[in-house]
Scaffold this active site. Structure first.
Site: not given
Ligand code: GAL
Length: 760
Positions: A512, A576
């Site tokens: 990520d 998200d």
């Molecule tokens: C976001 C991601 C989510 C989750 C989250 C964890 O950036 O899109 O799916 O992984 O971080 O902190």
């Protein structure tokens, strides 16, 4: 005429009085806010001079006002609170500070003192928590409403007050972004809480039932009134329930009411209306009841799961045969390539295949009632994820509160609920297993190896336990120094981490972007986005394991155009998801431009599923999507050949949700080995038809109703590029509906869908 005039004047007077009464009971906090992206505890103080701060609106996130920022920021407003506010009010004991929705975290101060944090009032003299680990993000979509006693010393009556809000935004949009911001005196109804989403409807025999809660949050007021519950069949509008409940709640009392509704073969719309003696306001809620389309699983053996499976030569092979039917079941596999063996009791195939090639394996599952056979094509070669990954991920349910037991409970639930028998395989930990970035503890060993936090005492044993169930194990990290949750990332330790993942038995990595954005000049420039992903991909390839590689950078720089080139097996195409229709619609129905990049081994990922109990923390609620919206969710994701990652508490699966996730014909559309993503082929007002080509030459279509009313729709085959006569099957019902000649009428519930398989 005269009479008319008098009564007109009278009505006018009442009207005017009502308006005045309302305005004098409320001070709007819409204009006059000041803003900074700096962070200093002194900003809470009424004496701080904020003139140099910029002006900001509170009806949209700061990004929508040109401010690119994640992290801390402050809002301040000055406001006189006249004592007439309380003098004019009927209930004079407390004052409400309604601060709207705040993305993500807030600490709200009045005249330098904290009054509320993330929905909770705080007593006078509470010091703000500066342990940033508790900057909870899961309240971002909730209206902040704090209340203080009228005698609270934090309020300055008839003088200027300063409200200051410290916000922390994890990522994406941030700040105070919507809602009715005001200071006001409460109405009786402000103390009344009609909670219709504290449990979900359970379908049992001929009824659908759930428990709702009525709660009185005041200390002293008695709340007496009536709750009417009216349920109407969603398609034909016939009343199926009309009931009135009387309530009498003392201060701080709460009661539960069981709502029992006759079961229908579509949703009923349920309207709850409460009225309280002494208040003119009605409190309204509504929801929709679930209905089941998928026939029950048969006792006779049936082999499920994708018809094709890929691993790399020489890498540990793990495949759990997916079969439904009465236990005990005996499994066998003929034609397995050299190096593999099957456990006949569990159907788990393990080993390693040295020679690349395509192998046709005849799988058999047999129980006391019969036998099923199926050919599995095993491809030993470079490609992984030949069909979209299916599994569970901790994020949408537990957020950063994930731990070892919660993850293992999900793995066990895969087996116990039967989900694994329909092909659900991956158990993935998302963010929150690493050491917290701002903590004093070391993040890595002296050799540079990543440490896990106290919630994950032994990753290797967790991996072993998951593998022993025949399931696969996934993890999460970031190319940055910090993850989105503020935990340690892999920056400059890519090889170390890939080695650790391999030692722990990891089969899937979600990588990520998050913290890496801090070192980028342009977050949308593929030239800057690719290198960190290539780096980790190379590190993964060096390991003696196959690790499915999931790129998460929210679709920046059109990742679908280059995701495969940097080694991605899947890549998120959007920000998200969350469990609201508008968000689902926005994400799901915009997956068009990327369609041609989808295919075996490389998938567009429109984010995880939001069905069942979700919450992004330990504070869970049943998905806010209606049953029809959930059918739309699963139908659309399957037509899109999207990765399917369940994001709910699997220990709380109700029969509707389980049913939704175990329809093998729907899953087969998602897992079709051709891997073609559906595209929209027809739009007619609120109706959209999406069509997907399947490997057997047939088509799957979804007819979606995006509007707020049930719609009649005539599907003309010619309008979706199909011949005049075609055989149709209702996939959710697993039932043939015969031939369609030229066209056919359908009735689609609002936000709902009909999924058909059409073959010549
Ligand atoms: C976001 C991601 C989510 C989750 C989250 C964890 O950036 O899109 O799916 O992984 O971080 O902190």
């Amino acid at each position: 005429m005269k009479l008319f005039r008098i009564s007109f004047l009278f009505i006018f007077l009442i009207f005017e009085f009502a308006i005045n009464a309302q305005t004098s009971n409320k001070i709007a906090l819409v204009k006059g806010w000041k803003f900074t992206t700096e962070n200093d505890a002194g900003f809470a103080s009424p004496d701080f001079n904020d003139v140099r701060w910029q002006n900001i609106a509170v009806d949209k996130p700061w990004e929508k006002q040109g401010i690119k920022h994640d992290g801390f920021a402050w809002y301040r407003i000055r406001v006189i609170i006249p004592s007439s506010l309380k003098d004019n009010a009927e209930l004079k004991d407390s004052v409400i500070f309604n601060m709207g929705k705040i993305d993500d975290f807030d600490q709200t101060f009045l005249n330098g003192s904290l009054i509320g944090v993330n929905l909770s009032n705080v007593p006078a003299n509470t010091e703000p928590d500066t342990n940033y680990k508790n900057l909870d993000y899961s309240y971002w979509n909730n209206n902040r409403r704090y209340s203080l006693s009228v005698n609270d010393p934090r309020i300055k009556w008839d003088a200027e007050n300063v409200i200051a809000v410290r916000v922390y935004d994890w990522n994406g949009l941030g700040g105070i972004f919507s809602g009715d911001l005001y200071i006001g005196m409460p109405d009786l109804s402000d103390y009344f809480h009609l909670e219709n989403n504290v449990s979900n409807y359970i379908i049992k025999n001929n009824t659908v039932s759930k428990t709702i809660k009525l709660r009185n949050s005041s200390h002293n007021y008695e709340l007496k009134g009536k709750l009417s519950v009216v349920a109407k069949n969603k398609l034909n509008q016939k009343h199926v329930l009309d009931k009135v409940f009387k309530f009498d709640l003392n201060g701080k009392e709460e009661i539960k009411i069981d709502i029992l509704i006759p079961r229908q073969d579509q949703s009923s719309v349920v309207n709850f209306t409460a009225s309280i003696i002494g208040s003119n306001l009605f409190i309204n809620r509504h929801d929709e009841t679930p209905y089941i389309l998928t026939p029950p699983v048969a006792e006779t053996p049936k082999l499920n799961g994708a018809p094709v499976y890929g691993e790399r030569p020489g890498k540990p092979f793990l495949y759990r045969m997916a079969a439904t039917g009465k236990r005990p079941m005996k499994y066998s596999a003929k034609g397995l390539p050299d190096g593999l063996e099957i456990d006949g009791k569990t159907g788990i195939i393990t080993g390693a295949v040295e020679s690349a090639g395509t192998y046709k394996v005849a799988l058999t599952a047999e129980n006391s009632l019969g036998k099923d056979e199926k050919t599995l094509t095993v491809k030993i070669g470079a490609a992984l994820a030949l069909t979209p990954p299916m599994g569970w991920n901790s994020w949408n349910v537990w957020g950063l509160e994930v731990d070892h037991n919660k993850v293992y409970a999900a793995a066990e639930a895969f087996v116990n609920t039967g989900l694994a028998d329909h092909g659900w395989t991956f158990i993935n930990i998302d963010d929150g297993w690493e050491i917290f970035g701002k903590s004093d503890s070391p993040k890595r060993t002296a050799e540079g190896k990543m440490l896990t936090n106290e919630k994950f005492p032994d990753m290797k044993s967790l991996g072993d336990k998951i593998h022993s169930l025949g399931l696969k194990f996934g993890i999460y990290s970031s190319p940055g120094d910090l993850t989105c949750g503020g935990y340690a990332g892999s920056l400059n330790h890519e090889e170390d981490d890939a080695e650790s993942f391999s030692e722990w038995g990891i089969d899937y990595l979600k990588y990520d972007l998050c913290g890496y954005r801090n070192i980028m000049k342009d977050q949308n420039d593929p030239a800057e986005l690719k290198p960190p992903y290539i780096k980790m991909h190379k590190a993964l390839l060096k390991q003696n394991r196959d690790i499915v590689y999931s790129i998460c950078e929210y679709g920046n720089g059109k990742v679908w155009e280059w995701g495969e080139e940097v080694g991605g097996n899947l890549w998120r195409t959007t920000g998200d998801i969350w469990d609201e229709w508008e968000r689902l619609k926005q994400i799901g129905f915009s997956q068009v431009e990327n369609a041609k990049y989808n295919g075996p081994g490389h998938w567009n990922d429109p984010d995880m599923l939001v069905v069942g109990w979700v919450g992004w923390s330990s504070n869970l609620h049943p998905s806010r999507l209606t049953p029809d919206e959930q059918y739309t969710h699963i139908t659309l994701w399957s037509l899109l050949s999207a990765p399917l990652l369940i994001g709910c508490d699997l220990t709380k699966l109700d029969n509707f949700t389980l049913n939704l996730l175990t329809n093998d014909e729907v899953i087969a559309i998602d897992q079709d080995p051709l891997g073609k993503q559906a595209t929209p082929v027809l739009t007619d007002g609120d109706i959209q038809v999406w069509k997907k080509e399947l490997s057997d030459g047939s088509y799957a279509i979804g007819i979606f109703n995006l509007g707020n009313n049930t719609k009649n729709f005539t599907l003309y085959l010619e309008n979706i590029g199909l011949p005049d006569s075609i055989k149709a099957r209702n996939i959710w019902k697993q039932k043939d509906i015969g031939f369609i000649y030229k066209g056919k009428d359908f009735r689609i519930p609002s936000h709902g869908t009909l999924m058909l398989k059409l073959s010549e």
